[in-house]
Design a protein around this motif. Structure first.
Motif, PDB file in Angstrom:
ATOM      1  N   VAL A  69      10.152  29.953  15.943  1.00  0.00           N
ATOM      2  CA  VAL A  69       9.435  28.708  15.296  1.00  0.00           C
ATOM      3  C   VAL A  69      10.215  27.771  14.580  1.00  0.00           C
ATOM      4  O   VAL A  69      11.294  28.177  13.887  1.00  0.00           O
ATOM      5  CB  VAL A  69       8.212  29.630  14.049  1.00  0.00           C
ATOM      6  N   GLU A  70      10.179  26.451  14.461  1.00  0.00           N
ATOM      7  CA  GLU A  70      10.927  25.634  13.676  1.00  0.00           C
ATOM      8  C   GLU A  70       9.927  24.686  13.014  1.00  0.00           C
ATOM      9  O   GLU A  70       8.749  24.320  13.489  1.00  0.00           O
ATOM     10  CB  GLU A  70      11.721  24.743  14.618  1.00  0.00           C
ATOM     11  N   ILE A  71      10.296  24.373  11.581  1.00  0.00           N
ATOM     12  CA  ILE A  71       9.409  23.550  10.979  1.00  0.00           C
ATOM     13  C   ILE A  71      10.240  22.391  10.486  1.00  0.00           C
ATOM     14  O   ILE A  71      11.319  22.481   9.676  1.00  0.00           O
ATOM     15  CB  ILE A  71       8.912  24.354   9.594  1.00  0.00           C
ATOM     16  N   TRP A  72      10.136  21.413  10.791  1.00  0.00           N
ATOM     17  CA  TRP A  72      10.745  20.227  10.860  1.00  0.00           C
ATOM     18  C   TRP A  72      10.327  19.281   9.509  1.00  0.00           C
ATOM     19  O   TRP A  72       9.136  19.025   9.546  1.00  0.00           O
ATOM     20  CB  TRP A  72      10.850  19.197  12.000  1.00  0.00           C
ATOM     21  N   LEU A  73      11.364  19.098   8.639  1.00  0.00           N
ATOM     22  CA  LEU A  73      10.763  18.433   7.538  1.00  0.00           C
ATOM     23  C   LEU A  73      10.608  17.047   7.420  1.00  0.00           C
ATOM     24  O   LEU A  73      11.302  16.337   8.338  1.00  0.00           O
ATOM     25  CB  LEU A  73      11.830  18.717   6.383  1.00  0.00           C
ATOM     26  N   PRO A  74      10.010  16.289   6.581  1.00  0.00           N
ATOM     27  CA  PRO A  74       9.526  14.902   6.823  1.00  0.00           C
ATOM     28  C   PRO A  74      10.700  14.234   6.646  1.00  0.00           C
ATOM     29  O   PRO A  74      11.563  14.386   5.663  1.00  0.00           O
ATOM     30  CB  PRO A  74       8.542  14.681   5.529  1.00  0.00           C
ATOM     31  N   HIS A  75      11.106  13.149   7.463  1.00  0.00           N
ATOM     32  CA  HIS A  75      12.198  12.526   7.644  1.00  0.00           C
ATOM     33  C   HIS A  75      12.453  11.444   6.540  1.00  0.00           C
ATOM     34  O   HIS A  75      13.578  11.112   6.455  1.00  0.00           O
ATOM     35  CB  HIS A  75      12.595  12.142   9.195  1.00  0.00           C
ATOM     36  N   PRO A 122       0.657  -1.260   0.038  1.00  0.00           N
ATOM     37  CA  PRO A 122      -0.078  -0.154  -0.059  1.00  0.00           C
ATOM     38  C   PRO A 122       0.995   1.317  -0.088  1.00  0.00           C
ATOM     39  O   PRO A 122       2.257   1.293   0.400  1.00  0.00           O
ATOM     40  CB  PRO A 122      -0.892  -0.245   1.469  1.00  0.00           C
ATOM     41  N   ALA A 123       0.187   2.336  -0.563  1.00  0.00           N
ATOM     42  CA  ALA A 123       1.111   3.650  -0.582  1.00  0.00           C
ATOM     43  C   ALA A 123       1.334   4.070   0.704  1.00  0.00           C
ATOM     44  O   ALA A 123       0.221   4.161   1.476  1.00  0.00           O
ATOM     45  CB  ALA A 123       0.244   4.647  -1.572  1.00  0.00           C
ATOM     46  N   PRO A 124       2.596   4.673   1.205  1.00  0.00           N
ATOM     47  CA  PRO A 124       2.589   5.168   2.493  1.00  0.00           C
ATOM     48  C   PRO A 124       1.970   6.403   2.541  1.00  0.00           C
ATOM     49  O   PRO A 124       1.250   7.137   1.675  1.00  0.00           O
ATOM     50  CB  PRO A 124       3.946   5.376   2.484  1.00  0.00           C
ATOM     51  N   ALA A 125       1.565   6.867   3.992  1.00  0.00           N
ATOM     52  CA  ALA A 125       1.075   8.178   4.292  1.00  0.00           C
ATOM     53  C   ALA A 125       1.871   9.197   3.761  1.00  0.00           C
ATOM     54  O   ALA A 125       3.076   9.005   3.841  1.00  0.00           O
ATOM     55  CB  ALA A 125       0.652   8.119   5.608  1.00  0.00           C
ATOM     56  N   ASP A 126       1.467  10.614   3.542  1.00  0.00           N
ATOM     57  CA  ASP A 126       2.307  11.568   3.132  1.00  0.00           C
ATOM     58  C   ASP A 126       3.078  11.789   4.459  1.00  0.00           C
ATOM     59  O   ASP A 126       2.776  11.902   5.794  1.00  0.00           O
ATOM     60  CB  ASP A 126       1.498  12.950   2.958  1.00  0.00           C
ATOM     61  N   GLY A 127       4.333  12.233   4.195  1.00  0.00           N
ATOM     62  CA  GLY A 127       5.245  12.645   5.328  1.00  0.00           C
ATOM     63  C   GLY A 127       4.653  13.807   6.002  1.00  0.00           C
ATOM     64  O   GLY A 127       3.968  14.857   5.565  1.00  0.00           O
ATOM     65  N   VAL A 128       5.034  13.982   7.205  1.00  0.00           N
ATOM     66  CA  VAL A 128       4.597  14.938   8.137  1.00  0.00           C
ATOM     67  C   VAL A 128       5.556  16.062   8.350  1.00  0.00           C
ATOM     68  O   VAL A 128       6.591  15.888   8.377  1.00  0.00           O
ATOM     69  CB  VAL A 128       4.216  14.244   9.545  1.00  0.00           C
ATOM     70  N   TYR A 129       5.072  17.518   8.499  1.00  0.00           N
ATOM     71  CA  TYR A 129       5.818  18.532   8.722  1.00  0.00           C
ATOM     72  C   TYR A 129       5.399  19.136  10.216  1.00  0.00           C
ATOM     73  O   TYR A 129       4.139  19.181  10.545  1.00  0.00           O
ATOM     74  CB  TYR A 129       5.588  19.778   7.667  1.00  0.00           C
ATOM     75  N   ASP A 130       6.365  19.025  10.925  1.00  0.00           N
ATOM     76  CA  ASP A 130       6.201  19.577  12.362  1.00  0.00           C
ATOM     77  C   ASP A 130       6.518  20.788  12.501  1.00  0.00           C
ATOM     78  O   ASP A 130       7.564  21.357  12.175  1.00  0.00           O
ATOM     79  CB  ASP A 130       6.867  18.492  13.261  1.00  0.00           C
ATOM     80  N   LEU A 131       5.359  21.556  13.034  1.00  0.00           N
ATOM     81  CA  LEU A 131       6.044  22.940  13.574  1.00  0.00           C
ATOM     82  C   LEU A 131       6.029  23.170  14.931  1.00  0.00           C
ATOM     83  O   LEU A 131       4.788  23.036  15.563  1.00  0.00           O
ATOM     84  CB  LEU A 131       4.860  24.081  12.825  1.00  0.00           C
ATOM     85  N   LEU A 132       7.207  23.733  15.504  1.00  0.00           N
ATOM     86  CA  LEU A 132       7.278  23.909  16.768  1.00  0.00           C
ATOM     87  C   LEU A 132       7.322  25.489  17.154  1.00  0.00           C
ATOM     88  O   LEU A 132       7.620  26.157  16.403  1.00  0.00           O
ATOM     89  CB  LEU A 132       8.547  23.397  17.149  1.00  0.00           C
ATOM     90  N   VAL A 133       6.577  25.619  18.082  1.00  0.00           N
ATOM     91  CA  VAL A 133       6.627  27.034  18.788  1.00  0.00           C
ATOM     92  C   VAL A 133       7.321  26.990  20.212  1.00  0.00           C
ATOM     93  O   VAL A 133       6.729  26.268  20.982  1.00  0.00           O
ATOM     94  CB  VAL A 133       5.145  27.627  18.837  1.00  0.00           C
ATOM     95  N   ASP A 134       8.300  27.729  20.069  1.00  0.00           N
ATOM     96  CA  ASP A 134       9.356  27.915  21.415  1.00  0.00           C
ATOM     97  C   ASP A 134       9.466  26.624  21.844  1.00  0.00           C
ATOM     98  O   ASP A 134       9.668  26.131  23.111  1.00  0.00           O
ATOM     99  CB  ASP A 134       8.341  28.711  22.519  1.00  0.00           C
ATOM    100  N   GLY A 135      10.008  25.576  20.819  1.00  0.00           N
ATOM    101  CA  GLY A 135      10.319  24.263  21.215  1.00  0.00           C
ATOM    102  C   GLY A 135       9.293  23.314  21.509  1.00  0.00           C
ATOM    103  O   GLY A 135       9.677  21.962  21.907  1.00  0.00           O
ATOM    104  N   ARG A 136       8.104  23.690  21.342  1.00  0.00           N
ATOM    105  CA  ARG A 136       6.926  22.644  21.443  1.00  0.00           C
ATOM    106  C   ARG A 136       5.952  22.303  20.389  1.00  0.00           C
ATOM    107  O   ARG A 136       6.016  23.351  19.595  1.00  0.00           O
ATOM    108  CB  ARG A 136       5.937  22.962  22.490  1.00  0.00           C
ATOM    109  N   LEU A 137       5.592  21.227  20.005  1.00  0.00           N
ATOM    110  CA  LEU A 137       4.991  21.031  18.956  1.00  0.00           C
ATOM    111  C   LEU A 137       3.630  21.722  18.871  1.00  0.00           C
ATOM    112  O   LEU A 137       2.757  21.374  19.803  1.00  0.00           O
ATOM    113  CB  LEU A 137       4.773  19.313  18.776  1.00  0.00           C
TER     114      LEU A 137
END
Length: 395
Positions: free
Chosen positions: A142-148, A84-99
Motif C-alpha cells: 500500500v502507498e498513500i500519496w499525500l496531496p501535492h 474561489p476556494a480551491p478543492a480539498d487536496g486529494v490523498y491517493d491510495l495505491l494497492v500493488d502500484g495501482r490507484l
C-alpha cells in the motif's frame, strides 16, 4: 474503523515514508520536507518555504492485509484572495502500484495569498482524517500519496490489520528538480503529476524536488541534490528564471555551470539530464516578470517585459533554451553521462494546440499526461539517457 477487527495504531516513522529529505517534529506529529534543514535556513522567501513543505511525491509505503486505513493529518491549504476556494487536496491510495482509492481531509489551516502584493494570512483550523475502506483483505503493498499542494502534518496511521514495512522494490531512484509544472500545478491528484506518471512508466522510485515558482538555481538546492543518494538525476531549468526576471544572460550561464558543478561533486558519474523549458507562448520571446491577470474572472498570467531588451541580456525561454544547449554541449565533452533534452519535446506546438495551458503557464491534467508520456519515450527508452543498464553501479 471496522469494529469487527481491533484498531491498530502504527507510529509514522521515517521508515514508513518515501520521497522526503527531512522530517520536522511538530506539536501535532511530523511534517515532511523536501529540502533539508540546512537549506531551509537559507530560504529567502515565503514562496519556496511553502513549496518545499508541500509534499509533492511524498508517500507512505507499507504492507498489510487491512481493509480499512485511516490517516490523521493537519493540512495547511492554499487559497488566493478574491478567487474561489480551491478543492480539498486529494490523498491517493495505491494497492500493488495501482490507484485503488482516494480521500480528502476537510478543515485544517488555510493560508490566503494576495497575488498582487504577495502578502499571506494564516487562519488556523482542526486536523482531519483521510479514510479508505473496502480494500482487499489479501496481503498487499500500500502507498498513500499525500496531496501535492497542501502542507501536511502527519499525526497517526490506523488500520484493522497489522502493518509491516514495505519491502525494498529494488528500483532505481530518480531525483527530479524543476518548477511548478514538476511540482504538479493544475494536476488533479498527486499520482497524476507528470513526474509521478513518468516514474510509473519508467519503473523507478520518484524523489520530486519540483518547487512551484522556485527553480531559481539556488546553491542550497544544488547542495541538496548533491548530498542525496540517487541513481538518476534530471534538472528542468529556466522558466522560473524568466518569469521572476531574476537574472540576465551574463549571470545565468555561470549560475548553471555552478549548479552542475555542485551536483557533480556528489554524483560524478550518475546519468544527469538537463531539460529546458516546455513551450509557454507568453514567455517564448517576451521577458518577465510575469503578472497575474484577472480580467477573465480566473487567474491567468502575462509577461510584462520588453522584447527589445533581449539584446541587453534580458532572458526569454528562447534565449534560455539556446544557452542550456550550449552549456551541455560544452560540458559533455568531458562528461559522457551528461545529457540535454529540449523541453518542447515534452510539450510543444502540437501539444499546445491540443491541450492549451489553462492559465497560459501551467498545463492541465491532459498536459501532465502528455509530458509524462513524452518524457518516458525520450528518457526511459532503451536508447535514452535513463535506460536500464544492469552492469552499471550507482555512484
Amino acid at each position: 474503523m471496522n469494529t469487527a477487527h481491533p484498531t491498530i495504531t502504527t507510529p509514522v516513522t521515517p521508515a514508513l515514508l518515501r520521497g522526503f529529505l527531512d522530517l520536522e517534529p511538530t506539536a501535532h506529529g511530523l511534517l515532511p520536507h523536501r529540502l533539508p534543514a540546512r537549506a531551509r535556513r537559507q530560504i529567502p522567501d515565503e514562496q519556496l518555504a511553502m513549496a518545499e513543505a508541500q509534499p509533492s511525491g511524498v508517500r507512505l509505503a507499507f504492507r498489510t492485509r487491512a481493509t480499512t486505513v485511516e490517516l490523521d493529518t493537519l493540512p495547511t491549504k492554499r487559497a488566493y484572495l478574491g478567487l474561489p476556494a480551491p478543492a480539498d487536496g486529494v490523498y491517493d491510495l495505491l494497492v500493488d502500484g495501482r490507484l485503488a482509492a482516494q480521500s480528502t481531509v476537510t478543515g485544517g489551516n488555510v493560508r490566503t495569498i494576495d497575488l498582487a502584493s504577495g502578502a499571506a494570512e494564516l487562519t488556523e483550523g482542526p486536523p482531519g482524517t483521510a479514510r479508505f475502506t473496502g480494500l482487499p483483505a489479501s496481503a498487499k503493498d500500500v502507498e498513500i500519496w499525500l496531496p501535492h499542494t497542501e502542507i501536511t502534518e502527519l499525526i497517526a496511521l490506523r488500520t484493522d490489520a497489522p502493518v509491516e514495512l514495505a519491502p525494498d522494490s529494488g528500483r532505481r531512484v530518480w531525483l527530479h528538480h524543476g518548477s511548478s509544472i514538476s511540482h504538479g500545478s493544475n494536476a488533479t491528484h498527486p499520482t497524476a503529476i507528470w513526474p509521478a506518471l513518468a516514474a510509473a512508466q519508467g519503473g523507478v522510485e520518484l524523489l520530486n524536488l519540483g518547487f512551484g515558482g522556485s527553480a531559481l538555481l539556488d546553491p542550497f538546492t544544488a547542495r541538496a541534490v548533491r548530498d542525496t543518494p540517487a541513481d538518476l538525476i534530471s534538472l528542468k531549468l529556466g522558466i522560473n528564471i524568466v518569469n521572476a526576471d531574476v537574472m540576465r544572460l551574463r549571470a545565468f550561464v555561470p549560475a548553471v555551470h555552478g549548479f552542475l558543478d555542485t551536483v557533480r561533486e556528489g554524483h560524478p558519474a550518475t546519468p544527469l539530464l538537463v531539460v529546458s523549458p516546455v513551450l509557454c507562448p507568453v514567455q517564448e520571446d517576451t521577458p518577465g516578470p510575469l503578472a497575474p491577470d484577472f480580467t477573465q474572472g480566473t487567474v491567468r498570467f502575462k509577461a510584462t517585459g520588453d522584447p527589445a531588451e533581449r539584446a541587453a541580456g534580458r532572458l526569454t525561454l528562447t534565449v534560455i533554451r539556446e544557452a542550456l544547449a550550449r552549456i551541455v554541449e560544452q560540458r559533455a565533452a568531458d562528461d559522457p553521462h551528461l545529457h540535454h533534452l529540449d523541453g518542447r519535446e515534452l510539450y510543444g506546438e502540437r501539444d499546445y494546440a491540443a491541450w492549451p495551458l489553462p492559465d497560459e503557464v501551467h498545463p492541465g491534467p491532459e498536459g501532465h499526461r502528455r509530458i509524462a508520456e513524452n518524457f518516458a519515450r525520450h528518457v526511459f527508452a532503451t536508447d535514452g539517457p535513463f535506460a536500464a543498464r544492469p552492469d552499471r553501479a550507482p555512484d
